[in-house]
Design a protein around this motif. Structure first.
Motif, PDB file in Angstrom:
ATOM      1  N   UNK A 167      10.637  72.906 -23.684  1.00 34.36           N
ATOM      2  CA  UNK A 167       9.482  72.879 -22.785  1.00 34.36           C
ATOM      3  C   UNK A 167       8.468  71.905 -23.365  1.00 34.36           C
ATOM      4  N   UNK A 168       7.887  71.043 -22.526  1.00 30.54           N
ATOM      5  CA  UNK A 168       6.968  70.026 -23.026  1.00 30.54           C
ATOM      6  C   UNK A 168       5.515  70.384 -22.755  1.00 30.54           C
ATOM      7  N   UNK A 210       8.968  71.305 -29.519  1.00 31.04           N
ATOM      8  CA  UNK A 210       9.305  71.079 -28.110  1.00 31.04           C
ATOM      9  C   UNK A 210      10.812  71.204 -27.900  1.00 31.04           C
ATOM     10  N   UNK A 211      11.580  70.639 -28.807  1.00 23.87           N
ATOM     11  CA  UNK A 211      13.040  70.716 -28.686  1.00 23.87           C
ATOM     12  C   UNK A 211      13.513  72.171 -28.776  1.00 23.87           C
ATOM     13  N   UNK A 226       2.708  72.186 -19.434  1.00 23.34           N
ATOM     14  CA  UNK A 226       2.582  72.751 -18.102  1.00 23.34           C
ATOM     15  C   UNK A 226       1.320  73.576 -17.973  1.00 23.34           C
ATOM     16  N   UNK A 227       1.214  74.388 -16.921  1.00 26.29           N
ATOM     17  CA  UNK A 227       0.010  75.193 -16.685  1.00 26.29           C
ATOM     18  C   UNK A 227      -0.342  76.120 -17.845  1.00 26.29           C
ATOM     19  N   UNK A 228       0.663  76.573 -18.570  1.00 27.08           N
ATOM     20  CA  UNK A 228       0.408  77.482 -19.696  1.00 27.08           C
ATOM     21  C   UNK A 228       0.115  76.736 -20.988  1.00 27.08           C
ATOM     22  N   UNK A 229       0.060  75.403 -20.924  1.00 27.72           N
ATOM     23  CA  UNK A 229      -0.242  74.614 -22.107  1.00 27.72           C
ATOM     24  C   UNK A 229       0.997  74.014 -22.741  1.00 27.72           C
ATOM     25  N   UNK A 230       0.817  73.449 -23.925  1.00 21.73           N
ATOM     26  CA  UNK A 230       1.917  72.807 -24.644  1.00 21.73           C
ATOM     27  C   UNK A 230       2.387  73.706 -25.781  1.00 21.73           C
ATOM     28  N   UNK A 233      15.149  67.188 -20.077  1.00 25.22           N
ATOM     29  CA  UNK A 233      15.263  67.112 -18.625  1.00 25.22           C
ATOM     30  C   UNK A 233      13.959  67.320 -17.893  1.00 25.22           C
ATOM     31  N   UNK A 234      12.841  67.046 -18.557  1.00 25.60           N
ATOM     32  CA  UNK A 234      11.529  67.152 -17.917  1.00 25.60           C
ATOM     33  C   UNK A 234      10.593  66.138 -18.549  1.00 25.60           C
TER      34      UNK A 234
END
Length: 207
Positions: free
Chosen positions: A41-42, A36-37, A44-48, A167-168
């Motif tokens: 990105x954590x 993730x780091x 969302x619609x496209x998955x993890x 930041x999310x």
């Protein structure tokens, strides 16, 4: 092994191939947090990104090295037929088996069956979680994360710090370090039940 695990390998030379697969997975030791780091990105619609990088892509790379027909045994229950159908449409190059769907068993019935067979469930179920995902799964909701806070405090605050760093948030509504500890609803435990279809499955197992 609990039936909810996503897939097992059932092909000639399984033990040897499993060892090679495990060795390949261990070549890179990225954790979900590191992935993730790295991706910033954590979820969302496209998955993890952890699902894509640590599960799907690793499996697909391994598949490309195999010459044999692969047969995957999936733990989807009879209420997840849509997932099985989607899988059959998107991965036609492999064989797929869905024993719980074939036996018309729900997850609760499987848990009841495991109890009757005296098979110990993974810790996450015993603590009351509905799924045996990674501890601190970014796909979890408000109630899930408050349970993580209660049972795995260090992991909760690790993810809270990662959210601020990137930041999310993983639950979209609020940062974890601002989450009200009383928010969210999650069933206290995975309840086991054993109806007629469970009885039939039990009889087939014990003879």
């Amino acid at each position: 092994m609990l039936v909810e695990q996503n897939y097992l390998l059932s092909i000639p030379g399984t033990l040897q191939i499993k060892g090679e697969f495990l060795f390949d997975c261990q070549k890179k030791t990225y954790s979900a947090t590191e992935t993730i780091r790295k991706r910033r990105y954590i979820n969302g619609p496209s998955g993890a990104p952890c699902t894509s990088e640590l599960k799907r892509k690793v499996r697909q790379r391994w598949e490309q090295t195999q010459d044999d027909l692969l047969r995957y045994v999936w733990g989807y229950d009879c209420e997840e037929k849509h997932r099985a159908e989607r899988l059959l449409q998107t991965t036609i190059e492999h064989e797929h088996v869905f024993p719980l769907i074939d036996a018309i068993l729900t997850k609760d019935e499987v848990h009841g069956l495991l109890e009757r067979l005296d098979i110990k469930r993974p810790l996450m179920y015993e603590l009351g979680f509905r799924n045996n995902n990674c501890v601190g799964c970014v796909k979890g909701g408000v109630g899930y994360w408050n349970m993580i806070r209660r049972h795995f405090t260090e992991r909760f605050y690790e993810m809270a710090g990662l959210e601020r760093e990137i930041g999310t948030t993983c639950i979209k509504e609020v940062y974890l370090d601002e989450l009200d500890p009383e928010r969210g609803r999650i069933e206290d435990e995975m309840m086991g039940e054993c109806g007629i279809l469970c009885e039939i499955a039990y009889g087939n197992i014990v003879g």
